[in-house]
Design an enzyme around this catalytic site. Sequence first.
Site, PDB file in Angstrom:
ATOM      1  N   LYS A 179       0.484 -17.941 141.209  1.00 29.43           N
ATOM      2  CA  LYS A 179       1.299 -17.477 140.069  1.00 29.43           C
ATOM      3  C   LYS A 179       2.764 -17.909 140.150  1.00 29.43           C
ATOM      4  CE  LYS A 179      -2.023 -13.833 139.161  1.00 29.43           C
ATOM      5  NZ  LYS A 179      -2.740 -14.177 137.958  1.00 29.43           N
TER       6      LYS A 179
ATOM      7  N   ASP B  20      -2.935 -10.754 150.232  1.00 33.47           N
ATOM      8  CA  ASP B  20      -3.068 -11.578 149.026  1.00 33.47           C
ATOM      9  C   ASP B  20      -1.887 -11.216 148.133  1.00 33.47           C
ATOM     10  OD1 ASP B  20      -3.540 -12.472 146.494  1.00 33.47           O
ATOM     11  OD2 ASP B  20      -5.645 -11.887 146.420  1.00 33.47           O
TER      12      ASP B  20
ATOM     13  N   TYR C 129      -9.177  -8.092 143.824  1.00 33.96           N
ATOM     14  CA  TYR C 129      -9.682  -9.373 143.347  1.00 33.96           C
ATOM     15  C   TYR C 129      -8.911 -10.477 144.061  1.00 33.96           C
ATOM     16  CZ  TYR C 129     -10.903 -13.078 140.002  1.00 33.96           C
ATOM     17  OH  TYR C 129     -11.358 -14.236 139.409  1.00 33.96           O
TER      18      TYR C 129
HETATM   19  N1  HOZ Z   1      -8.138 -12.816 136.376  1.00 32.70           N
HETATM   20  C1  HOZ Z   1      -6.884 -12.981 135.741  1.00 32.70           C
HETATM   21  C2  HOZ Z   1      -6.086 -11.753 135.752  1.00 32.70           C
HETATM   22  N2  HOZ Z   1      -6.168 -10.934 136.882  1.00 32.70           N
HETATM   23  C3  HOZ Z   1      -7.032 -13.515 134.332  1.00 32.70           C
HETATM   24  C4  HOZ Z   1      -6.572 -14.894 134.302  1.00 32.70           C
HETATM   25  C5  HOZ Z   1      -6.635 -15.605 132.958  1.00 32.70           C
HETATM   26  O1  HOZ Z   1      -7.408 -15.258 132.092  1.00 32.70           O
HETATM   27  O2  HOZ Z   1      -5.902 -16.543 132.845  1.00 32.70           O
END
Ligand code: HOZ
Length: 426
Positions: free
Chosen positions: A267, A239, A144
């Site tokens: 992050k 990434d 992702y």
């Molecule tokens: N897609 C995020 C984790 N891989 C979730 C992010 C969120 O809900 O803040």
Amino acid sequence: MIYKRSSTLFTEAEKVIPGGVNSPVRAFKAVGGTPIYVKEAKGAYLFDEDGNVLIDYINSWGPMILGHAYQPVVDAVVEKAQKGTSFGMPTEIETKIAELVVSMVPNIDKIRFVNSGTEACMSAVRLARGFTGKDKIIKFAGCYHGHSDSFLIQAGSGAVTFGSPNSPGVTAGTAKDTLLANYNDLASVEALVAANKNEIASIIIEPVAGNMGCIPPINGFLEGLRKLCDEPSILLIFDEVMTGFRLAKGGVQELFGVNADIVCFGKVIGGGLPVGAFAARNEIMNHLAPLGPVYQAGTLSGNPLAMAAGFAMLTALNTDENVFKRLAEKTEYLHKGLTKVLTDNNIIHTINRVGSMISVHFDDTKVVDFETAAKGNNETFKTIFHGMLNQGIYIAPSAFETWFITDALTYKDLDATIAACITVFK
Ligand code: HOZ
């Protein structure tokens, strides 16, 4: 535990926010029930709107590596906020954090700050296309890279949790330029490269996957990708939104000794504020506007509050020689404890871990790619999720997400977590 107020807040939210949430995994659809509303957090603990205290294993999906409301970050943000929150003009702190990142991460000369990991990966791919003059990219099933169009092809994280790994709204024209390989399967990449001679601009990968649970690269896989990219000049994009400043000061490039051409961050780099970034050697970064023709911009990019938070966070990580070792030791302790509980109770499982990233899969197949990750038993996952939550332990509400360990966790917290797991399965 009682979640009356959280549930009321969620009902109110559903009236004005799609599904009640601003990011889908939070909706608890994969595990059932309704989300918990956070009132505040400190260190390793969340304090929810119903008066419960939870030990937090998502840590804002990674950024809170030193705990919530980490004082140097809070102080830096408060101090900056009093001097103005956004100018759309350069500020010195942007250069300071850029210098710090360039000193910590191998193989990069320049960095551009954006507002999210999504933006970082999207911009990195545009830069790779502009630099190479080629259109196609290779990504891996279950990885992702945020929610920009090119990446919503067999995407992991929330996209797979909610059954839309290929999202409606992504045009066929865009999708055709994204080629799909299998994680840890070099032959699948070689075949794509051979079949698309001189057409591939970049290969983008989470060098330790974190959005189909945590999946480490098998021996030789990243090295093999590096080799494949060297020959026909394909840019290798790491990434490192999850892994950057979490697995080592210099991320996976340092940990496994494999160089990427472009590295994406998010992050931890923002200390909990919305920050993303992408970085590379001069020859690549100089293609970016205003130096070069590849356009990329943003009103809030390099925002002073975000830069101050990130600078305080990275300074702390850069000056603490033992932090990554401590994090890995705590995670290993948890790994061993959970393994014992699950084994003693005959629960079929596989646990994957790299440094302070860990995930529990409820199947006994080795989890090395999306196919093996998807084999996990979601009913058992729901049992552990709700069973732990009822005892004040908050793990990610989806089996496809990684648990992120914070240094604020004590061994007492880890023991409490292991004890809670015993109660769930006894
Ligand atoms: N897609 C995020 C984790 N891989 C979730 C992010 C969120 O809900 O803040």
